[in-house]
Motif scaffolding. Structure first.
Motif, PDB file in Angstrom:
ATOM      1  N   ARG A 137       4.308  -0.141  -5.907  1.00 16.28           N
ATOM      2  CA  ARG A 137       4.273   0.405  -5.065  1.00 16.28           C
ATOM      3  C   ARG A 137       5.480   0.043  -3.884  1.00 16.28           C
ATOM      4  NH1 ARG A 137      -0.679  -0.497  -6.767  1.00 16.28           N
ATOM      5  NH2 ARG A 137      -2.517   0.619  -6.073  1.00 16.28           N
TER       6      ARG A 137
ATOM      7  N   GLY B  76       3.910  -9.136   6.776  1.00 18.10           N
ATOM      8  CA  GLY B  76       4.994  -9.131   5.946  1.00 18.10           C
ATOM      9  C   GLY B  76       5.663  -8.866   4.864  1.00 18.10           C
ATOM     10  N   PHE B  77       4.987  -7.726   4.569  1.00 20.88           N
ATOM     11  CA  PHE B  77       4.566  -7.190   2.720  1.00 20.88           C
ATOM     12  C   PHE B  77       4.942  -5.471   3.534  1.00 20.88           C
ATOM     13  CE2 PHE B  77       5.704  -8.804  -0.697  1.00 20.88           C
ATOM     14  CZ  PHE B  77       5.918 -10.173  -0.558  1.00 20.88           C
ATOM     15  N   GLY B  78       5.646  -4.989   2.683  1.00 18.16           N
ATOM     16  CA  GLY B  78       5.771  -2.932   3.167  1.00 18.16           C
ATOM     17  C   GLY B  78       6.270  -2.832   3.804  1.00 18.16           C
TER      18      GLY B  78
ATOM     19  N   LEU C 110      -0.164  -4.310  12.814  1.00 18.93           N
ATOM     20  CA  LEU C 110       1.103  -3.093  11.383  1.00 18.93           C
ATOM     21  C   LEU C 110       2.342  -3.156  11.474  1.00 18.93           C
ATOM     22  CD1 LEU C 110      -1.899  -0.241  10.040  1.00 18.93           C
ATOM     23  CD2 LEU C 110      -1.220  -2.939   9.755  1.00 18.93           C
ATOM     24  N   HIS C 111       2.739  -3.059  13.554  1.00 19.54           N
ATOM     25  CA  HIS C 111       4.332  -2.808  13.288  1.00 19.54           C
ATOM     26  C   HIS C 111       4.998  -4.868  13.858  1.00 19.54           C
ATOM     27  CE1 HIS C 111       7.663  -0.757  15.038  1.00 19.54           C
ATOM     28  NE2 HIS C 111       6.889  -0.183  15.851  1.00 19.54           N
TER      29      HIS C 111
ATOM     30  N   LYS D 289      -9.043  -3.919  -2.338  1.00 15.35           N
ATOM     31  CA  LYS D 289      -9.470  -2.353  -1.487  1.00 15.35           C
ATOM     32  C   LYS D 289     -10.658  -2.178  -0.973  1.00 15.35           C
ATOM     33  CE  LYS D 289      -5.429   0.370  -2.461  1.00 15.35           C
ATOM     34  NZ  LYS D 289      -4.852   0.175  -1.586  1.00 15.35           N
TER      35      LYS D 289
ATOM     36  N   ARG E 298       7.040   1.001   5.374  1.00 17.37           N
ATOM     37  CA  ARG E 298       6.995   2.634   5.491  1.00 17.37           C
ATOM     38  C   ARG E 298       8.357   3.484   5.040  1.00 17.37           C
ATOM     39  NH1 ARG E 298       4.017   7.055   8.009  1.00 17.37           N
ATOM     40  NH2 ARG E 298       2.484   6.050   7.439  1.00 17.37           N
TER      41      ARG E 298
ATOM     42  N   ASN F 170       9.154  -7.642   4.826  1.00 17.39           N
ATOM     43  CA  ASN F 170       9.606  -7.035   5.905  1.00 17.39           C
ATOM     44  C   ASN F 170      10.474  -7.897   6.655  1.00 17.39           C
ATOM     45  OD1 ASN F 170       7.500  -7.337   7.498  1.00 17.39           O
ATOM     46  ND2 ASN F 170       6.293  -6.029   6.501  1.00 17.39           N
TER      47      ASN F 170
ATOM     48  N   LEU G 147       6.114  -2.583  -3.245  1.00 20.13           N
ATOM     49  CA  LEU G 147       6.728  -3.608  -1.556  1.00 20.13           C
ATOM     50  C   LEU G 147       6.637  -4.849  -1.682  1.00 20.13           C
ATOM     51  CD1 LEU G 147       2.526  -3.410  -1.133  1.00 20.13           C
ATOM     52  CD2 LEU G 147       3.482  -1.494  -0.476  1.00 20.13           C
TER      53      LEU G 147
ATOM     54  N   ASP H 199       9.397  -8.674   9.223  1.00 17.47           N
ATOM     55  CA  ASP H 199       8.076  -9.734   9.832  1.00 17.47           C
ATOM     56  C   ASP H 199       7.594 -11.535   9.108  1.00 17.47           C
ATOM     57  OD1 ASP H 199       8.130  -9.322  12.379  1.00 17.47           O
ATOM     58  OD2 ASP H 199       6.193  -7.494  11.680  1.00 17.47           O
TER      59      ASP H 199
ATOM     60  N   ARG I   6      -4.853  -7.737   3.961  1.00 20.72           N
ATOM     61  CA  ARG I   6      -2.787  -7.145   4.304  1.00 20.72           C
ATOM     62  C   ARG I   6      -2.059  -8.701   3.865  1.00 20.72           C
ATOM     63  NH1 ARG I   6      -1.200  -1.724   4.763  1.00 20.72           N
ATOM     64  NH2 ARG I   6      -2.581  -0.734   4.535  1.00 20.72           N
ATOM     65  N   LEU I   7      -1.735  -7.881   2.788  1.00 23.38           N
ATOM     66  CA  LEU I   7      -0.777  -9.418   2.849  1.00 23.38           C
ATOM     67  C   LEU I   7       0.441  -9.186   4.537  1.00 23.38           C
ATOM     68  CD1 LEU I   7       0.131 -11.772   1.042  1.00 23.38           C
ATOM     69  CD2 LEU I   7       1.027 -10.420   0.283  1.00 23.38           C
TER      70      LEU I   7
HETATM   71  N1  CMC Z   1      -0.302  -5.965   1.646  1.00 20.93           N
HETATM   72  C1  CMC Z   1      -1.464  -5.221   0.506  1.00 20.93           C
HETATM   73  N2  CMC Z   1      -1.332  -4.020   0.256  1.00 20.93           N
HETATM   74  C2  CMC Z   1      -0.982  -3.163   0.891  1.00 20.93           C
HETATM   75  C3  CMC Z   1       0.134  -3.483   1.994  1.00 20.93           C
HETATM   76  C4  CMC Z   1       0.508  -5.012   1.995  1.00 20.93           C
HETATM   77  N3  CMC Z   1       0.956  -5.720   2.875  1.00 20.93           N
HETATM   78  N4  CMC Z   1       1.091  -2.758   2.411  1.00 20.93           N
HETATM   79  C5  CMC Z   1       0.583  -1.781   1.483  1.00 20.93           C
HETATM   80  N5  CMC Z   1       0.017  -2.259   0.616  1.00 20.93           N
HETATM   81  C6  CMC Z   1      -0.508  -0.591   0.125  1.00 20.93           C
HETATM   82  C7  CMC Z   1      -1.751   0.155   0.720  1.00 20.93           C
HETATM   83  O1  CMC Z   1      -2.510  -0.454   0.708  1.00 20.93           O
HETATM   84  C8  CMC Z   1      -1.415   1.468  -0.378  1.00 20.93           C
HETATM   85  O2  CMC Z   1      -2.256   1.298  -1.269  1.00 20.93           O
HETATM   86  P1  CMC Z   1      -2.677   2.770  -2.280  1.00 20.93           P
HETATM   87  O3  CMC Z   1      -1.770   3.302  -1.804  1.00 20.93           O
HETATM   88  O4  CMC Z   1      -3.031   2.221  -3.711  1.00 20.93           O
HETATM   89  O5  CMC Z   1      -3.411   3.098  -0.589  1.00 20.93           O
HETATM   90  C9  CMC Z   1       0.195   1.128  -0.369  1.00 20.93           C
HETATM   91  O6  CMC Z   1       0.304  -0.170  -0.444  1.00 20.93           O
HETATM   92  C10 CMC Z   1       1.385   2.203   0.233  1.00 20.93           C
HETATM   93  O7  CMC Z   1       1.012   1.528   2.013  1.00 20.93           O
HETATM   94  P2  CMC Z   1       0.868   2.092   2.918  1.00 20.93           P
HETATM   95  O8  CMC Z   1      -0.274   1.559   3.936  1.00 20.93           O
HETATM   96  O9  CMC Z   1       0.160   3.507   2.925  1.00 20.93           O
HETATM   97  O10 CMC Z   1       2.387   2.425   3.660  1.00 20.93           O
HETATM   98  P3  CMC Z   1       2.538   3.458   4.564  1.00 20.93           P
HETATM   99  O11 CMC Z   1       3.828   3.252   4.811  1.00 20.93           O
HETATM  100  O12 CMC Z   1       1.419   3.876   5.806  1.00 20.93           O
HETATM  101  O13 CMC Z   1       2.125   1.521   5.951  1.00 20.93           O
HETATM  102  C11 CMC Z   1       2.424  -0.867   6.523  1.00 20.93           C
HETATM  103  C12 CMC Z   1       3.625   0.560   6.269  1.00 20.93           C
HETATM  104  C13 CMC Z   1       4.007  -1.538   7.235  1.00 20.93           C
HETATM  105  C14 CMC Z   1       1.756   0.212   7.581  1.00 20.93           C
HETATM  106  C15 CMC Z   1       2.006  -1.390   5.861  1.00 20.93           C
HETATM  107  O14 CMC Z   1       3.239  -1.922   4.299  1.00 20.93           O
HETATM  108  C16 CMC Z   1       1.335  -2.555   6.085  1.00 20.93           C
HETATM  109  O15 CMC Z   1       0.793  -3.056   6.889  1.00 20.93           O
HETATM  110  N6  CMC Z   1       2.202  -3.971   5.725  1.00 20.93           N
HETATM  111  C17 CMC Z   1       1.471  -5.300   6.286  1.00 20.93           C
HETATM  112  C18 CMC Z   1       1.843  -4.676   7.691  1.00 20.93           C
HETATM  113  C19 CMC Z   1       3.488  -5.337   8.317  1.00 20.93           C
HETATM  114  O16 CMC Z   1       4.118  -5.892   7.538  1.00 20.93           O
HETATM  115  N7  CMC Z   1       3.896  -4.479   9.561  1.00 20.93           N
HETATM  116  C20 CMC Z   1       5.433  -5.441   9.631  1.00 20.93           C
HETATM  117  C21 CMC Z   1       6.417  -4.355   9.130  1.00 20.93           C
HETATM  118  S1  CMC Z   1       8.149  -4.516   9.746  1.00 20.93           S
HETATM  119  C22 CMC Z   1       8.256  -4.349  11.173  1.00 20.93           C
HETATM  120  C23 CMC Z   1       8.475  -3.357  11.760  1.00 20.93           C
HETATM  121  O17 CMC Z   1       9.197  -2.532  12.123  1.00 20.93           O
HETATM  122  O18 CMC Z   1       6.922  -2.438  11.956  1.00 20.93           O
END
Ligand code: CMC
Length: 428
Positions: A356, A303-305, A263-264, A295, A307, A361, A358, A363, A300-301
């Motif tokens: 959302r 590289g998307f989304g 996730l990071h 769900k 915090r 990012n 998204l 990555d 998960r996608l």
């Molecule tokens: N694919 C599908 N759905 C997603 C994704 C994704 N990549 N990211 C977030 N969502 C959805 C999630 O299911 C949730 O939906 P709902 O509101 O219906 O429950 C909503 O968007 C909010 O997501 P969250 O997981 O509550 O958000 P968060 O801030 O806790 O998590 C995150 C942030 C980066 C962990 C998450 O977006 C994720 O898992 N992304 C994929 C992993 C990733 O690419 N990580 C690298 C982050 S950038 C490098 C770094 O600095 O770490």
């Protein structure tokens, strides 16, 4: 208004508002428990500031990232990685003498103790490079003991910082050489940071490393984009571990472990594995989008989304443009770049991702560039760690410079059994 007021039961508690230099505001709750008996609950620290800081500014809604006030776009285009490392750690860009002294410290601390070479033999050939990196970084605390003291001291800190920034690169390259069964290559004193890393990775007695300025610049840019990102999971880990007065090597080792998670920082490896799978199995882009929204699926996608970013991550924007121009210039073909762009296009049109906020990012596109450079996929997160190191060091230093140093120790709301008593085995 410079205070917030909380009313609870018969109590009224006033809390000061802290305002940052960019207008961000926080309620200072440090006296809350003392005054009201309440604590705050914020799982995942979504609304909790753990410190004040002068290092990195992010405005996630506007897609802004600055190191010590300087926009990431300017640094990515104009600065060297060692300049950025200096900027983050010491607060300003180095002048000529400062840069020379810093570069000299990096050069003088680039070799690792020969005894440490034997450590590589102890790992199985399948060992993940992040496990090796964390182990080796922690081991530095027993080889370079004269660099740190129980009390944080400025002169030894300079050596420790240079030792880590320079040696992490050597460790990463040696672990790669070991994994492919080749002899390690010693660092060269006349090469710049990124070039020296590529030389140690790719030079061999039968195939000399031939420098390519585009590739060297691409690597430098990647490292700069990774260099700091304020209080993310791994940096917060470094601060938390460091707050117990653990030494810098141990604190950084903990941060590297936190970065490893998918996730990071580990997301960059996952993105490429995902794109490869789409390519290999000829999956449709729409089916991936549907699985990411489902769900009940674990998918998960990657590289998307983000915090913090609720807009395009400025680092991803730079990398996407970089991929397009450098690929065109060098006529480099990689089917994954088209898949990535199609995936991005489809996601950005889909209501689930739009609602959302998204976006891609850092990555999402970094792995494609690392592939072009020739870095193996399981080393992508190691590259992130090399880049992130100056930021982690700067944050550790800032915490130690803060008086008084407070140990990090969150509270909890206990939801377990209330008092009950030990039952003998036959009564259970
Ligand atoms: N694919 C599908 N759905 C997603 C994704 C994704 N990549 N990211 C977030 N969502 C959805 C999630 O299911 C949730 O939906 P709902 O509101 O219906 O429950 C909503 O968007 C909010 O997501 P969250 O997981 O509550 O958000 P968060 O801030 O806790 O998590 C995150 C942030 C980066 C962990 C998450 O977006 C994720 O898992 N992304 C994929 C992993 C990733 O690419 N990580 C690298 C982050 S950038 C490098 C770094 O600095 O770490």
């Amino acid at each position: 208004m410079d205070k917030a007021v909380l009313t609870y039961d018969t109590l009224t508690h006033e809390m000061p508002i802290i305002e940052g230099s960019e207008g961000e505001k926080a309620v200072d709750i440090s006296k809350l428990r003392q005054a009201t008996g309440l604590i705050t609950l914020d799982v995942g620290y979504q609304n909790t500031g753990s410190c004040t800081s002068t290092i990195t500014f992010i405005d996630g809604d506007r897609g802004i990232l600055r190191y010590r006030g300087i926009p990431i776009e300017e640094l990515a285009e104009k600065a060297s990685f060692s300049e950025v490392a200096y900027l983050l750690i010491y607060g300003n860009l180095p002048n000529r003498e400062e840069q020379q002294a810093f570069s000299q410290r990096l050069t003088q601390n680039s070799m690792i103790h020969e005894e440490m070479l034997r450590f590589f033999d102890g790992f199985p050939p399948t060992a993940h490079p992040m496990a090796i990196l964390a182990t080796m970084v922690n081991s530095m605390s027993v080889y370079y003991t004269d660099y740190y003291t129980e009390d944080f001291q400025a002169d030894t800190f300079d050596l420790m910082a240079a030792s880590l920034i320079s040696r992490i690169r050597t460790i990463a390259a040696y672990s790669y050489k070991h994994s492919i069964g080749q002899p390690h290559v010693y660092p060269k004193r006349d090469l710049k940071y990124a070039s020296n890393f590529l030389y140690m990775m790719f030079d061999s007695p039968v195939n000399p490393y031939i420098p390519d300025p585009d590739i060297e610049r691409a690597l430098s840019t990647l490292l700069i984009l990774h260099a700091d990102h304020e209080q993310n999971c791994s940096t917060s880990t470094v601060r938390l571990v460091g707050s117990s007065m653990a030494n810098l090597y141990a604190s950084i080792c903990a941060g590297i472990c936190a970065l490893w998670g998918p996730l990071h920082g580990g997301a960059n490896q996952k993105v490429i594995e995902m794109l490869e799978e789409i390519n290999r199995n000829k999956l449709s882009i729409q089916s991936c989008i549907e699985s990411a929204k489902d769900k009940t699926s674990k998918f998960r996608l990657f590289g998307f989304g983000h915090r913090v970013y609720k807009n395009y991550d400025p680092r991803a924007k730079i990398l996407k443009k970089y991929c397009e121009t450098i690929f065109r210039k060098n006529n480099y073909q990689d089917p994954l770049i088209n898949i990535a762009m199609e995936l991005e296009d489809a996601a950005l049109k889909d209501d689930f991702f739009v609602d959302r906020k998204l976006y891609p990012n850092v990555d999402f596109y970094s792995g494609i560039l690392y592939r072009m450079i020739g870095i193996p996929t399981n080393m992508f997160t190691v590259m992130f760690a090399i880049g992130r190191l100056p930021g982690m060091i700067a944050q550790w230093k800032e915490m130690h410079d803060t008086d008084p140093l407070k140990i990090g120790r969150p509270r909890q709301i206990y939801m377990g059994n209330t008092l009950r008593h030990y039952a003998p085995m036959e009564e259970r």
